[in-house]
Write a protein that holds these residues in place. Sequence first.
Motif, PDB file in Angstrom:
ATOM      1  N   ALA A 193       0.836  -1.197   0.000  1.00 22.00           N
ATOM      2  CA  ALA A 193       0.000   0.000   0.000  1.00 22.00           C
ATOM      3  C   ALA A 193       0.872   1.249   0.000  1.00 22.00           C
ATOM      4  N   LEU A 194       0.468   2.258  -0.768  1.00 23.04           N
ATOM      5  CA  LEU A 194       1.192   3.522  -0.749  1.00 23.04           C
ATOM      6  C   LEU A 194       1.148   4.125   0.650  1.00 23.04           C
ATOM      7  N   ALA A 195       2.268   4.610   1.101  1.00 26.44           N
ATOM      8  CA  ALA A 195       2.351   5.267   2.406  1.00 26.44           C
ATOM      9  C   ALA A 195       1.884   6.707   2.240  1.00 26.44           C
ATOM     10  N   VAL A 196       0.578   6.891   2.133  1.00 25.38           N
ATOM     11  CA  VAL A 196       0.023   8.202   1.753  1.00 25.38           C
ATOM     12  C   VAL A 196       0.137   9.226   2.871  1.00 25.38           C
ATOM     13  N   ARG A 197       0.529   8.816   4.076  1.00 20.79           N
ATOM     14  CA  ARG A 197       0.737   9.766   5.167  1.00 20.79           C
ATOM     15  C   ARG A 197       2.211  10.109   5.365  1.00 20.79           C
ATOM     16  N   SER A 198       3.077   9.554   4.538  1.00 23.18           N
ATOM     17  CA  SER A 198       4.512   9.793   4.718  1.00 23.18           C
ATOM     18  C   SER A 198       5.013  10.977   3.897  1.00 23.18           C
ATOM     19  N   HIS A 199       4.898  10.919   2.582  1.00 22.94           N
ATOM     20  CA  HIS A 199       5.407  11.984   1.713  1.00 22.94           C
ATOM     21  C   HIS A 199       4.337  12.377   0.704  1.00 22.94           C
ATOM     22  N   PHE A 200       4.541  13.532   0.067  1.00 24.54           N
ATOM     23  CA  PHE A 200       3.684  13.912  -1.061  1.00 24.54           C
ATOM     24  C   PHE A 200       4.214  13.184  -2.291  1.00 24.54           C
ATOM     25  N   LEU A 201       3.328  12.478  -2.968  1.00 25.60           N
ATOM     26  CA  LEU A 201       3.725  11.583  -4.048  1.00 25.60           C
ATOM     27  C   LEU A 201       3.148  12.035  -5.381  1.00 25.60           C
ATOM     28  N   GLU A 202       3.974  11.945  -6.416  1.00 24.79           N
ATOM     29  CA  GLU A 202       3.526  12.126  -7.794  1.00 24.79           C
ATOM     30  C   GLU A 202       4.015  10.943  -8.612  1.00 24.79           C
ATOM     31  N   PHE A 203       3.352  10.726  -9.757  1.00 24.36           N
ATOM     32  CA  PHE A 203       3.668   9.556 -10.571  1.00 24.36           C
ATOM     33  C   PHE A 203       3.682   9.951 -12.044  1.00 24.36           C
ATOM     34  N   LEU A 204       4.796   9.676 -12.705  1.00 21.45           N
ATOM     35  CA  LEU A 204       4.938   9.988 -14.128  1.00 21.45           C
ATOM     36  C   LEU A 204       4.580   8.753 -14.938  1.00 21.45           C
ATOM     37  N   PRO A 205       3.597   8.848 -15.834  1.00 18.14           N
ATOM     38  CA  PRO A 205       3.189   7.673 -16.619  1.00 18.14           C
ATOM     39  C   PRO A 205       4.345   7.126 -17.455  1.00 18.14           C
ATOM     40  N   VAL A 206       4.385   5.803 -17.562  1.00 18.09           N
ATOM     41  CA  VAL A 206       5.400   5.118 -18.359  1.00 18.09           C
ATOM     42  C   VAL A 206       4.703   4.428 -19.521  1.00 18.09           C
ATOM     43  N   ALA A 207       5.117   4.753 -20.743  1.00 19.14           N
ATOM     44  CA  ALA A 207       4.518   4.158 -21.934  1.00 19.14           C
ATOM     45  C   ALA A 207       4.991   2.729 -22.119  1.00 19.14           C
ATOM     46  N   SER A 208       4.330   1.999 -22.994  1.00 23.75           N
ATOM     47  CA  SER A 208       4.718   0.607 -23.268  1.00 23.75           C
ATOM     48  C   SER A 208       6.132   0.524 -23.813  1.00 23.75           C
ATOM     49  N   SER A 209       6.611   1.598 -24.417  1.00 23.00           N
ATOM     50  CA  SER A 209       7.977   1.641 -24.939  1.00 23.00           C
ATOM     51  C   SER A 209       9.008   1.826 -23.834  1.00 23.00           C
ATOM     52  N   GLY A 210       8.526   2.160 -22.625  1.00 22.98           N
ATOM     53  CA  GLY A 210       9.433   2.409 -21.512  1.00 22.98           C
ATOM     54  C   GLY A 210       9.730   3.881 -21.300  1.00 22.98           C
ATOM     55  N   VAL A 221       8.185   7.124  -9.852  1.00 22.82           N
ATOM     56  CA  VAL A 221       7.805   7.770  -8.600  1.00 22.82           C
ATOM     57  C   VAL A 221       8.543   9.092  -8.427  1.00 22.82           C
ATOM     58  N   VAL A 222       7.808  10.105  -7.957  1.00 24.59           N
ATOM     59  CA  VAL A 222       8.359  11.426  -7.644  1.00 24.59           C
ATOM     60  C   VAL A 222       8.016  11.738  -6.189  1.00 24.59           C
ATOM     61  N   LEU A 223       9.009  12.173  -5.402  1.00 24.32           N
ATOM     62  CA  LEU A 223       8.828  12.412  -3.974  1.00 24.32           C
ATOM     63  C   LEU A 223       9.011  13.879  -3.611  1.00 24.32           C
ATOM     64  N   THR A 224       8.198  14.326  -2.656  1.00 26.71           N
ATOM     65  CA  THR A 224       8.442  15.580  -1.954  1.00 26.71           C
ATOM     66  C   THR A 224       8.433  15.239  -0.471  1.00 26.71           C
ATOM     67  N   THR A 225       9.555  15.481   0.218  1.00 25.71           N
ATOM     68  CA  THR A 225       9.709  14.980   1.585  1.00 25.71           C
ATOM     69  C   THR A 225      10.127  16.075   2.558  1.00 25.71           C
ATOM     70  N   GLY A 226      10.010  15.746   3.838  1.00 22.31           N
ATOM     71  CA  GLY A 226      10.446  16.660   4.888  1.00 22.31           C
ATOM     72  C   GLY A 226      11.943  16.751   5.022  1.00 22.31           C
ATOM     73  N   GLY A 227      12.684  15.989   4.208  1.00 22.56           N
ATOM     74  CA  GLY A 227      14.138  16.083   4.210  1.00 22.56           C
ATOM     75  C   GLY A 227      14.667  17.128   3.260  1.00 22.56           C
ATOM     76  N   GLY A 228      13.757  17.786   2.498  1.00 29.70           N
ATOM     77  CA  GLY A 228      14.189  18.863   1.622  1.00 29.70           C
ATOM     78  C   GLY A 228      14.322  18.494   0.162  1.00 29.70           C
ATOM     79  N   LEU A 229      13.802  17.349  -0.240  1.00 26.73           N
ATOM     80  CA  LEU A 229      13.776  16.978  -1.661  1.00 26.73           C
ATOM     81  C   LEU A 229      12.369  17.244  -2.181  1.00 26.73           C
ATOM     82  N   TYR A 230      12.244  18.157  -3.133  1.00 25.46           N
ATOM     83  CA  TYR A 230      10.938  18.566  -3.653  1.00 25.46           C
ATOM     84  C   TYR A 230      10.835  18.153  -5.118  1.00 25.46           C
ATOM     85  N   ARG A 231       9.791  17.394  -5.422  1.00 22.14           N
ATOM     86  CA  ARG A 231       9.583  16.860  -6.779  1.00 22.14           C
ATOM     87  C   ARG A 231      10.849  16.127  -7.246  1.00 22.14           C
ATOM     88  N   TYR A 232      11.281  15.237  -6.397  1.00 25.13           N
ATOM     89  CA  TYR A 232      12.532  14.499  -6.604  1.00 25.13           C
ATOM     90  C   TYR A 232      12.270  13.242  -7.429  1.00 25.13           C
TER      91      TYR A 232
END
Length: 558
Positions: free
Chosen positions: A342-359, A380-391
Motif C-alpha cells: 500500500a502507498l504510504a500516503v501519510r509519509s510523503h507527497f507523491l507524484e507519478f509519471l506515466p510510463v509508456a509501453s515503450s518504456g 515515482v516522484v517524492l516531496t519529503t520533509g528532508g528537503g527533496l521537492y519533486r525528486y
Amino acid sequence: MICTLANSLWLAGCLSEAARFRVAVKRVEQEQQALLKRLLVANAETEFGRLHNFSSISSVREFQQRVPLRDYGGYQGWVDRASTGSPNILTREPVRLLEPTSGSSGAAKLIPYTGCLQREFQRGIRSWIADLFLHYPNLLSGQAYWSVSPATMPDMRTPVGIPIGFEDDAAYVGGWQRRLVRAVMAVPSTLRRVSDVEAFQYLTLLFLIRASKLKLISVWNPTFLSLLVDHLPEWGDELAHDLERGTVRPHKALPDNLLWSIRPDERRAAELRAALRSSDPAERHARLWPDLLLISCWADANAAAPAVHLRTLFPQARIQGKGLIATEGFVSFPMVGQADAALAVRSHFLEFLPVASSGEVDPAHPQLAHQIDHGQRYAVVLTTGGGLYRYLLQDLVEVTGHFHRCPLVRFLGRHGHVSDWVGEKLNEAHVSQTLRDVFDSLAMAPSFAMLACDTSRPPLGYVLYIDALGPDEVLARAATRIDSGLRSNFHYHYARKLGQLSLIRVFRAQAAAETYLSVAVGNGQRAGDVKPPALDRRDGWSGIFRGRFLSGNLPQLD
C-alpha cells in the motif's frame, strides 16, 4: 517476558498511527494535499522556499508549475551546503545526519535526514508494524533479527560534525520505540563495529543460533540471509564449540563491549550439532528456529527469485515483501492479506509519471496518488520533509489494485539505471521483467542472474552471469529467449540487427551472489543494503566471477 513486554509496548505506540492510516486510505486526495501544504508552510522561509515562492502556492498545480522535476544532481549543490551546517537551505529543521544511498554503481549520494523526514518514515513503519503484530500476535513473544551491516567503512562525519549513515535498521524507528526494538534484537547493533565481513557473518550466525525463540527476521536483500546460513555446515563445529565454552575463535574476536553477550550454552550447542546431522538445509533451519514465523525482505523485481529460494530454505516461515523503501523516502509497505504494498500516503507527497509501453517516461503529465490507474506503470516522484521537492526517485511501480482508495503497487525496477554502450539503451526494469518471464517459462529459479556487457572478446555483447542448477543447454536456451525479449526495445533490436551487439552469452558462475556482495562491500556499500542486480553497467565481470563461459554459447551476429 521481556520480549513480550517490549513488543507489546511497541505495538501500543504504533496503534494511533495505524488508525490514522486507516482513515487516510479513504480520503487519499485530501490527505496528500494537507501533507504538501504542511511542508510548504514549514519551509517557506528557506533559501529553496523563497526561490520557488512557497508562501504564495495555493494548489498542487501551482507547486508543479513553480518547482521543476529534479534528480539528485539537481539538488547536490543545496545538499552540499546543508551538510556544512548552513541553516535554512532546503528545510527549516537542521540536518541530523546524511545517509548514503546504496546504488550499485555511480558515486554515492548523501541524503539529508531531518526530524521531519524521520517522522515521515516512522508513520509508514508504525502502520506496517501494527498490521504485522495484529495479524500475527505470536510475533510479540519472541526475538527478532533486524538487519545489521558490518562497518566496512569507518564512522564518518562532515567537517561540522554531522554523522554520515545510520547505525542499523532500528535507527529508522526512532525515539523511545528504538530502545524497545533493541531490547528484542537477537543480534546486537554494536556488531556493526566488526569490519571484517567473514568475522561479521560468523558472529551474526553465533547470535542467531543462540536465539532459539527467534520469531521475525528483517533483512533487505534475501541473498544476504541465504548466504549467511550457507556457512552453517562449514562453521558448525566451531560455532558449537564457541556456544559450549562461551568463547570466540581468536581471529573472530569481538570488541570488548560485546564479550558479555557470549555466554556458555551447552544445550543450544547440542541442538546445533543435532541439526547439522541433516543434509537438508530446510530441515536444519526448521530445527534451529522452529518458532520463526516471518521473514521480511525485498521480494519484487530481481529480488523475486532469491526470495523464492529463501522460502525453500525456511519452510516454517512466511516471506513478506518489504514494499518500496528507498533511502530518500518511504513509498509503500506490505499489509497482511494484500497481494502488493500500500502507498504510504501519510509519509510523503507523491507524484507519478506515466510510463509508456515503450518504456518512455512522460514528465509532462504527472498523476497524483488518487489518480493513478490499475494496471498502469509509473515513475515515482517524492516531496519529503528532508528537503527533496519533486525528486525523481527513478523507481518504477505498477498499480495492481486498491485498498479502499489507496493504490497497491509493485516495484518493477529502476528507470534511470540504463546501460548504453552502442546506443542500445537497456534499462533495468525491462531487463528485470524479461529475466523473470524467461525463467518462469523454463521453470528456473537461479540464485543469481545479472546481465552486463563484456568487452573482453569481440564482438561486443551482453553476458548473462548466472548461478543456477540444470544443464548448460537450458541456460543457453534462456539466453536466446532473453535476447529475443530484449528486442522489444527498439534500440537494442537495432544494435543487434546492425551487428553492433552479439547474441547474449552465458557465464556459469559459482557463488555469484557472494562474489557480487563482496565487490559491493569493497566499494563502500552496506552489506545488508546491496540490491540484487538485474543489469550492471560496468564491464569486466568475467574476470571477477569464478566460473566459465558455456562452450557452445559463442557470440553470434545477425
